[in-house]
Write an enzyme that holds these catalytic residues in place. Sequence first.
Site, short mmCIF file in Angstrom:
data_model
loop_
_atom_site.label_atom_id
_atom_site.label_comp_id
_atom_site.label_asym_id
_atom_site.label_seq_id
_atom_site.Cartn_x
_atom_site.Cartn_y
_atom_site.Cartn_z
N GLU A 32 -3.50 7.71 -4.29
CA GLU A 32 -3.74 7.10 -5.59
C GLU A 32 -4.93 7.77 -6.24
O GLU A 32 -5.94 7.93 -5.57
CB GLU A 32 -4.01 5.60 -5.45
CG GLU A 32 -2.74 4.85 -5.09
CD GLU A 32 -2.92 3.35 -5.02
OE1 GLU A 32 -4.00 2.84 -5.40
OE2 GLU A 32 -1.98 2.68 -4.58
N ARG A 88 0.86 -1.17 0.00
CA ARG A 88 0.00 0.00 0.00
C ARG A 88 0.91 1.23 0.00
O ARG A 88 1.95 1.24 0.66
CB ARG A 88 -0.91 0.03 1.23
CG ARG A 88 -2.07 -0.96 1.19
CD ARG A 88 -3.11 -0.58 0.12
NE ARG A 88 -4.26 -1.46 0.12
CZ ARG A 88 -4.45 -2.50 -0.71
NH1 ARG A 88 -3.53 -2.80 -1.62
NH2 ARG A 88 -5.55 -3.22 -0.66
N HIS A 139 -1.30 0.50 -9.75
CA HIS A 139 -1.92 -0.48 -8.84
C HIS A 139 -2.53 -1.64 -9.64
O HIS A 139 -3.75 -1.88 -9.58
CB HIS A 139 -2.97 0.20 -7.95
CG HIS A 139 -3.21 -0.55 -6.67
ND1 HIS A 139 -3.57 0.06 -5.50
CD2 HIS A 139 -3.16 -1.88 -6.38
CE1 HIS A 139 -3.74 -0.85 -4.56
NE2 HIS A 139 -3.47 -2.05 -5.07
C1 DGY Z 1 -5.64 -6.03 -3.07
O1 DGY Z 1 -6.35 -6.99 -3.40
O2 DGY Z 1 -5.54 -5.65 -1.91
C2 DGY Z 1 -4.86 -5.38 -4.16
O3 DGY Z 1 -4.20 -4.27 -3.75
C3 DGY Z 1 -5.70 -5.13 -5.39
O4 DGY Z 1 -5.92 -6.36 -5.96
#
Ligand code: DGY
Length: 333
Positions: free
Chosen positions: A275, A246, A294
Amino acid sequence: MVRGGDGGRPRVFVARIIPDDGLGPVVEACDAQVWQYELPPPRDELLRAVEGCDGILTLLTDRVDDELLERAGPQLKVVSNFAVGYDNIDVPACTRRGIPVGNTPGVLTETTADLAWALLMAAARRVAEGDRFVRAGRWRTWGPMLLMGPDVHGGTLGIVGFGRIGQAVARRAMGFGMTILYYDTHRADRAVERELGATFVPLDGLLSSSDFVSLHVNLTAETRHLMNAQRLRSMRRTAVLVNTSRGPVVDQRALFEALRDGAIGAAALDVTDPEPIAADDPLLTLDTCLVVPHIASASWATRGRMAAMAAANLLAGLRGERLPTPVNPEVYD
Ligand code: DGY
């Protein structure tokens, strides 16, 4: 918006069009409103859309908190997140109301590890920069000093967060003959360590000893800005940082400064804070920083499996059954 069915069926809001593997069963079983646009529903629209819903299928772009749960109303039975991460959801607020929250663990492990690996390779071997170089018409001859970078094979990889995805990245590193270090708040099983040839080390030792550092932690109060200025500057000057976890796990301003000053070699980011990253973010002025939007789980197969799993969680919650993958199983106690 699309209204999917008649009044007798459970009312649900689906916060974006997801693959048919998940959307199909939801629209078939529910009176479903599906947000049709590329961008997430603005907050006021989201709050309006969830009013009176029995279930909500959210994405990591949708904040689920007390305000939203209040607006949804006391009949809300389930929140199903189309992601393994669920830092967009105030889980304790759901638990207080007895609402189970589902996520999509497991199905995206290998796909996410593939992208972490692609980023690591691309940043080390300057793939995106090379492509820009060629397209700009700057490739004039074979250059003995052109676009050099570190070898990946035989290097030392430090994995921060040694859960499913971190371990899948370690498996890839074995094929490259790398020394594998890892840090986590809990040491892994000795059998896993042996199988992956991975050594548990303190975070500071990992950072100062690794040629590549790949982040695989959840975003929590403890991991926010885990990679702060001091930790970034404790890495090797040639080191490559990869983040597919993240964005807020890395202090982005500090990362810019570390890259700008040559305190670390390169970074490759699938996630940013915020983001999307602003088009004028200083990081984007640096050739040593590679950013993708992402997309770690974005393979056709995996997004299909995530959709099916999110639908299965939603439908189970609507039927009053235990979710296949609840993040707050304590609601069943
Ligand atoms: C998640 O699933 O947490 C990813 O960041 C997106 O697929």
